[in-house]
Design a protein around this motif. Structure first.
Motif, PDB file in Angstrom:
ATOM      1  N   SER A  26       0.812  -1.224   0.000  1.00  0.00           N
ATOM      2  CA  SER A  26       0.000   0.000   0.000  1.00  0.00           C
ATOM      3  C   SER A  26       0.839   1.266   0.000  1.00  0.00           C
ATOM      4  CB  SER A  26      -0.951   0.013   1.202  1.00  0.00           C
ATOM      5  OG  SER A  26      -0.217   0.055   2.420  1.00  0.00           O
ATOM      6  N   HIS A  27       1.944   1.256   0.754  1.00  0.00           N
ATOM      7  CA  HIS A  27       2.834   2.427   0.748  1.00  0.00           C
ATOM      8  C   HIS A  27       4.186   2.053   1.344  1.00  0.00           C
ATOM      9  CE1 HIS A  27       1.036   2.634   4.760  1.00  0.00           C
ATOM     10  NE2 HIS A  27       1.988   3.478   5.137  1.00  0.00           N
ATOM     11  N   ALA A  28       5.128   2.993   1.261  1.00  0.00           N
ATOM     12  CA  ALA A  28       6.524   2.652   1.531  1.00  0.00           C
ATOM     13  C   ALA A  28       6.869   2.453   3.005  1.00  0.00           C
ATOM     14  CB  ALA A  28       7.430   3.745   0.950  1.00  0.00           C
ATOM     15  N   HIS A  29       6.135   3.033   3.923  1.00  0.00           N
ATOM     16  CA  HIS A  29       6.511   2.917   5.342  1.00  0.00           C
ATOM     17  C   HIS A  29       6.859   1.472   5.695  1.00  0.00           C
ATOM     18  CE1 HIS A  29       4.370   6.880   6.638  1.00  0.00           C
ATOM     19  NE2 HIS A  29       5.659   7.064   6.430  1.00  0.00           N
ATOM     20  N   LEU A  30       7.912   1.328   6.516  1.00  0.00           N
ATOM     21  CA  LEU A  30       8.410  -0.017   6.813  1.00  0.00           C
ATOM     22  C   LEU A  30       7.395  -0.916   7.504  1.00  0.00           C
ATOM     23  CD1 LEU A  30      12.098   0.621   7.917  1.00  0.00           C
ATOM     24  CD2 LEU A  30      11.301  -0.478   5.813  1.00  0.00           C
ATOM     25  N   ASP A  31       6.448  -0.307   8.217  1.00  0.00           N
ATOM     26  CA  ASP A  31       5.454  -1.180   8.861  1.00  0.00           C
ATOM     27  C   ASP A  31       4.480  -1.768   7.837  1.00  0.00           C
ATOM     28  OD1 ASP A  31       4.467   1.466   8.653  1.00  0.00           O
ATOM     29  OD2 ASP A  31       2.971   1.117  10.215  1.00  0.00           O
ATOM     30  N   HIS A  32       4.658  -1.402   6.569  1.00  0.00           N
ATOM     31  CA  HIS A  32       3.853  -1.998   5.495  1.00  0.00           C
ATOM     32  C   HIS A  32       4.706  -2.688   4.431  1.00  0.00           C
ATOM     33  CE1 HIS A  32      -0.005  -0.110   6.756  1.00  0.00           C
ATOM     34  NE2 HIS A  32       0.865   0.634   7.423  1.00  0.00           N
ATOM     35  N   SER A  33       5.993  -2.317   4.379  1.00  0.00           N
ATOM     36  CA  SER A  33       6.827  -2.854   3.287  1.00  0.00           C
ATOM     37  C   SER A  33       8.100  -3.553   3.762  1.00  0.00           C
ATOM     38  CB  SER A  33       7.247  -1.705   2.361  1.00  0.00           C
ATOM     39  OG  SER A  33       8.297  -0.943   2.975  1.00  0.00           O
ATOM     40  N   GLY A  59      -5.152   0.559   3.554  1.00  0.00           N
ATOM     41  CA  GLY A  59      -3.772   0.870   3.948  1.00  0.00           C
ATOM     42  C   GLY A  59      -3.845   1.996   4.963  1.00  0.00           C
ATOM     43  N   ASP A  60      -2.834   2.844   5.022  1.00  0.00           N
ATOM     44  CA  ASP A  60      -2.936   4.062   5.826  1.00  0.00           C
ATOM     45  C   ASP A  60      -3.453   5.146   4.897  1.00  0.00           C
ATOM     46  OD1 ASP A  60      -1.768   2.515   7.709  1.00  0.00           O
ATOM     47  OD2 ASP A  60       0.128   3.609   7.803  1.00  0.00           O
ATOM     48  N   PHE A  61      -4.444   5.894   5.349  1.00  0.00           N
ATOM     49  CA  PHE A  61      -4.988   6.915   4.461  1.00  0.00           C
ATOM     50  C   PHE A  61      -5.342   8.171   5.232  1.00  0.00           C
ATOM     51  CE2 PHE A  61      -9.864   6.381   4.574  1.00  0.00           C
ATOM     52  CZ  PHE A  61      -9.870   5.658   5.749  1.00  0.00           C
ATOM     53  N   GLY A  85      -3.601   9.615   0.105  1.00  0.00           N
ATOM     54  CA  GLY A  85      -3.370  10.885   0.801  1.00  0.00           C
ATOM     55  C   GLY A  85      -2.520  10.793   2.064  1.00  0.00           C
ATOM     56  N   HIS A  86      -1.842   9.668   2.258  1.00  0.00           N
ATOM     57  CA  HIS A  86      -1.103   9.441   3.521  1.00  0.00           C
ATOM     58  C   HIS A  86       0.358   9.869   3.396  1.00  0.00           C
ATOM     59  CE1 HIS A  86       0.360   7.282   7.051  1.00  0.00           C
ATOM     60  NE2 HIS A  86       1.095   6.498   6.295  1.00  0.00           N
ATOM     61  N   ILE A  87       1.065   9.328   2.425  1.00  0.00           N
ATOM     62  CA  ILE A  87       2.403   9.814   2.051  1.00  0.00           C
ATOM     63  C   ILE A  87       2.465   9.757   0.527  1.00  0.00           C
ATOM     64  CG2 ILE A  87       3.650   9.103   4.131  1.00  0.00           C
ATOM     65  CD1 ILE A  87       4.668   6.652   2.504  1.00  0.00           C
TER      66      ILE A  87
HETATM   67 ZN   LIG Z   1       2.083   4.678   7.013  1.00  0.00          ZN
END
Ligand SMILES: [Zn+2]
Length: 425
Positions: free
Chosen positions: A56-63, A163-165, A142-144
């Motif tokens: 969903s996005h790059a943040h390490l808690d997702h990737s 994801g995070d939004f 709209g999160h990062i």
């Molecule tokens: Zn995030």
């Protein structure tokens, strides 16, 4: 038709998000890690072959654990182009930290290269078939920069993973694109499931005032901020309010800024961001760090939760100075140094506890939606059932109750290691 969702991580917690969707074909949603001072926590092992992986996005808690999958397998991955570039930067940084601290990162540069090779970069609002049965479409979250809401359609069923939004717009990013058409099931983040954020402009103003107070008294305001997004937003705020003192940018935020500027289409206004970043002084070495502390200044630096990076250098040097301040600007995950600093007024650096005499304060620059923002999105989607993830247990429970009370939709938290069978339409 029926399908299954398994919680592999990010269930009743913030961190190591990973969920397995089984529609006959197996789709993995996110593969994150959870960073705590003691260790890295990983999501539960995957015991099946994957047909596709979506990040969903790059943040390490997702990737953060994605490259590890490439030690033994070769799944095809989908993410937006900025997500791939930013995640790659963060994976390399993880390798570097593992090297310094002497633990096993579980992957090497080879796996990072392999991940890139097996990734299909996909922009927003482009629908593609990712397996025999399943189609995927990303929407701006709209999160990062590059963050995506994932919409999956299989048979006659639509499942959305937020994801995070962020449902309202922020300084650098458009608000989430929540016009998704009809939606049957939603997996939604719940970080702030129990509360709303204060007005963004008010927060900006209070933050600037607090920074001014520090520098006008001759102190340094050290501002821990996430490398991706937040640090740039903070610089943008300080420049916009014409703060007449030196503003410094240190740490990985610099590299992240260069990647971000490569993707103007994913930003609200690339020109303003460029202008703001040019006004900040980019710190390159220890000599410049020293210099930054020799004058009243505002230093925006990583890591956002004080888990490492140059921020520790600064905190060690200002903690005894009552004129200086540490201004936290993001969500502080339970168990992190930033959370301890905030809750207990103590931070451990290189095995030693520091109790800052300088001011410690948190500003709510959240990139996550508050409760009302999420209810607004859910009302629009009006799904049959909602699955709650990415939140501390109390927040999830409060959010669950609120959804059932106000929208009358069944909502349940996903549990770690458990599979839910959904009977579907
Ligand atoms: Zn995030």
């Amino acid at each position: 038709m029926s399908f299954k969702i398994t919680g592999l991580g990010g269930c009743k917690e913030v961190g190591r998000s990973s969920f397995l969707l089984d529609v006959g074909e197996k789709i993995l949603l996110d593969r994150g890690v959870k960073l705590t001072p003691q260790k890295i926590e990983y999501p539960a092992k995957i015991k099946t072959n994957l047909d596709a992986v979506i990040i969903s996005h790059a943040h390490l808690d997702h990737s953060g654990e994605l490259p590890h999958l490439f030690v033994k397998s070769r799944p095809v991955c989908y993410m937006t182009p900025p997500t791939l570039d930013l995640a790659e930067m963060l994976w390399h940084d993880s390798l570097k930290i593992a090297g310094i601290e002497g633990f096993d990162a579980k992957f090497s540069k080879t796996e990072i290269r392999r991940t890139r090779r097996f990734t299909f970069p996909l922009g927003y609002r482009t629908k593609i078939d990712i397996t025999e049965k399943v189609s995927l479409e990303f929407f701006d979250a709209g999160h990062i920069v590059g963050s995506a809401i994932t919409k999956l359609v299989f048979d006659d069923t639509t499942l959305v993973y937020t994801g995070d939004f962020k449902v309202v717009e922020t300084r650098l990013l458009h608000k989430a694109d929540i016009k998704l058409g009809s939606v049957d099931y939603v997996i939604i983040e719940s970080t702030y499931g129990d509360s709303d954020h204060p007005d963004r402009h008010q927060v900006e103003k209070e933050f600037v005032d607090a920074c001014l107070e520090v520098v006008e008294n001759g102190g340094n305001a050290v501002v821990p901020a996430f490398a991706v997004g937040r640090s740039h937003e903070i610089i943008d705020v300080l420049v916009e309010y014409k703060v007449p003192y030196p503003i410094y940018l240190d740490g990985m935020a610099q590299k992240a800024a260069n990647i971000t500027l490569k993707y103007p289409k994913y930003l609200k206004n690339v020109k303003t961001l460029k202008k703001a970043l040019r006004k900040a002084q980019w710190i390159k070495n220890e000599r410049e760090r020293k210099k930054a502390l020799q004058e009243p200044s505002i230093i925006v630096t990583t890591a956002g939760m004080c888990e490492g990076g140059p921020v520790l250098y600064y905190i060690k040097r200002i903690y005894n100075d009552e004129k200086s301040a540490i201004f936290l600007t993001g969500y502080q995950v339970e168990g992190t140094q930033g959370r301890r600093l905030l809750d207990e007024g103590v931070i451990n650096i290189d095995g030693k506890d520091y109790r800052p005499k300088s001011t410690v304060r948190k500003f709510d620059f959240s990139a996550h939606p508050g409760q009302s923002e999420m209810l607004k999105a859910l009302k629009r989607w009006s799904p049959e059932e909602i699955f709650l993830v990415h939140g501390e247990p109390e927040k999830i429970e409060a959010f669950r109750k609120k959804i059932e009370e106000t929208l009358g939709i069944k909502a349940m938290p996903l549990e770690y290691g458990r599979t839910v069978k959904v009977d579907g339409k």
